[in-house]
Write a protein that holds these residues in place. Structure first.
Motif, PDB file in Angstrom:
ATOM      1  N   ARG A  30       0.837  -1.216   0.000  1.00  0.00           N
ATOM      2  CA  ARG A  30       0.000   0.000   0.000  1.00  0.00           C
ATOM      3  C   ARG A  30       0.865   1.257   0.000  1.00  0.00           C
ATOM      4  O   ARG A  30       0.589   2.209  -0.725  1.00  0.00           O
ATOM      5  N   ALA A  32       3.866   1.482  -1.147  1.00  0.00           N
ATOM      6  CA  ALA A  32       4.474   1.549  -2.476  1.00  0.00           C
ATOM      7  C   ALA A  32       3.500   2.152  -3.495  1.00  0.00           C
ATOM      8  O   ALA A  32       3.894   2.987  -4.318  1.00  0.00           O
ATOM      9  N   ARG A  33       2.242   1.735  -3.436  1.00  0.00           N
ATOM     10  CA  ARG A  33       1.242   2.292  -4.360  1.00  0.00           C
ATOM     11  C   ARG A  33       1.080   3.789  -4.160  1.00  0.00           C
ATOM     12  O   ARG A  33       1.011   4.552  -5.126  1.00  0.00           O
ATOM     13  N   ARG A  34       1.035   4.224  -2.909  1.00  0.00           N
ATOM     14  CA  ARG A  34       0.884   5.656  -2.621  1.00  0.00           C
ATOM     15  C   ARG A  34       2.078   6.461  -3.125  1.00  0.00           C
ATOM     16  O   ARG A  34       1.936   7.603  -3.524  1.00  0.00           O
ATOM     17  N   LEU A  35       3.260   5.848  -3.090  1.00  0.00           N
ATOM     18  CA  LEU A  35       4.475   6.524  -3.541  1.00  0.00           C
ATOM     19  C   LEU A  35       4.751   6.293  -5.029  1.00  0.00           C
ATOM     20  O   LEU A  35       5.698   6.874  -5.568  1.00  0.00           O
ATOM     21  N   LYS A  36       3.944   5.420  -5.643  1.00  0.00           N
ATOM     22  CA  LYS A  36       4.109   5.080  -7.065  1.00  0.00           C
ATOM     23  C   LYS A  36       5.493   4.490  -7.356  1.00  0.00           C
ATOM     24  O   LYS A  36       6.203   4.910  -8.265  1.00  0.00           O
ATOM     25  N   VAL A  37       5.859   3.514  -6.503  1.00  0.00           N
ATOM     26  CA  VAL A  37       7.116   2.781  -6.682  1.00  0.00           C
ATOM     27  C   VAL A  37       6.820   1.289  -6.576  1.00  0.00           C
ATOM     28  O   VAL A  37       5.795   0.891  -6.013  1.00  0.00           O
ATOM     29  N   PRO A  38       7.695   0.429  -7.073  1.00  0.00           N
ATOM     30  CA  PRO A  38       7.509  -1.012  -6.901  1.00  0.00           C
ATOM     31  C   PRO A  38       7.614  -1.388  -5.411  1.00  0.00           C
ATOM     32  O   PRO A  38       8.388  -0.765  -4.670  1.00  0.00           O
ATOM     33  N   HIS A  41      10.919  -1.643  -3.367  1.00  0.00           N
ATOM     34  CA  HIS A  41      11.620  -0.441  -2.904  1.00  0.00           C
ATOM     35  C   HIS A  41      11.365  -0.213  -1.418  1.00  0.00           C
ATOM     36  O   HIS A  41      12.288   0.122  -0.669  1.00  0.00           O
ATOM     37  N   ARG A  55      12.445  11.518  -2.174  1.00  0.00           N
ATOM     38  CA  ARG A  55      11.600  10.355  -1.877  1.00  0.00           C
ATOM     39  C   ARG A  55      11.386  10.224  -0.373  1.00  0.00           C
ATOM     40  O   ARG A  55      10.279   9.927   0.079  1.00  0.00           O
ATOM     41  N   GLN A  58       8.716  12.500   0.561  1.00  0.00           N
ATOM     42  CA  GLN A  58       7.410  11.965   0.155  1.00  0.00           C
ATOM     43  C   GLN A  58       6.933  10.893   1.136  1.00  0.00           C
ATOM     44  O   GLN A  58       5.753  10.847   1.479  1.00  0.00           O
TER      45      GLN A  58
END
Length: 85
Positions: A30, A32-38, A41, A55, A58
Motif C-alpha cells: 500500500r 508503495a502504491r501511494r508513492l508510485k514505486v515497486p 523499494h 523520496r 514523500q
C-alpha cells in the motif's frame, strides 16, 4: 531536506520507517502504491537502503509525520530508544 540527508550525524533508519508504516496501518504494498514505486523499494528502504532526499520527504508526507527527521536517527542507541516509544 537535502541537508538532513547529507548530515553526518543523521542516519537513515529502516526500522523507524517500518514502525511508522505499521502505526499508520500501511502494508509495504500500500505504501508503495501511494508513492508510485515497486513494492520491493519499500522493503529495501526498511532494510537500510536510504532513499533519495525527495523520496524520503514523500514518505514522511504519506505517513503524515510531523517532521522529516522522524525517519532518521542520530546514533544507534538513540534509534533503539526511539523504537521503544
Amino acid at each position: 531536506v537535502e541537508n538532513v540527508v547529507k548530515s553526518r550525524t543523521l542516519k537513515w533508519s529502516g526500522e523507524l520507517l517500518r514502525r511508522h508504516r505499521l502505526r499508520r496501518g500501511f502494508s509495504q504494498a500500500r505504501l508503495a502504491r501511494r508513492l508510485k514505486v515497486p513494492p520491493h523499494h519499500v522493503s529495501r528502504w526498511e532494510n537500510g537502503v536510504q532513499p533519495k532526499a525527495e523520496r524520503a520527504a514523500q514518505i514522511a508526507a504519506v505517513l503524515r509525520l510531523e517532521r522529516f527527521r522522524q525517519l532518521f536517527c542520530y546514533h544507534p542507541r538513540h534509534c533503539r530508544r526511539r523504537m521503544k516509544g
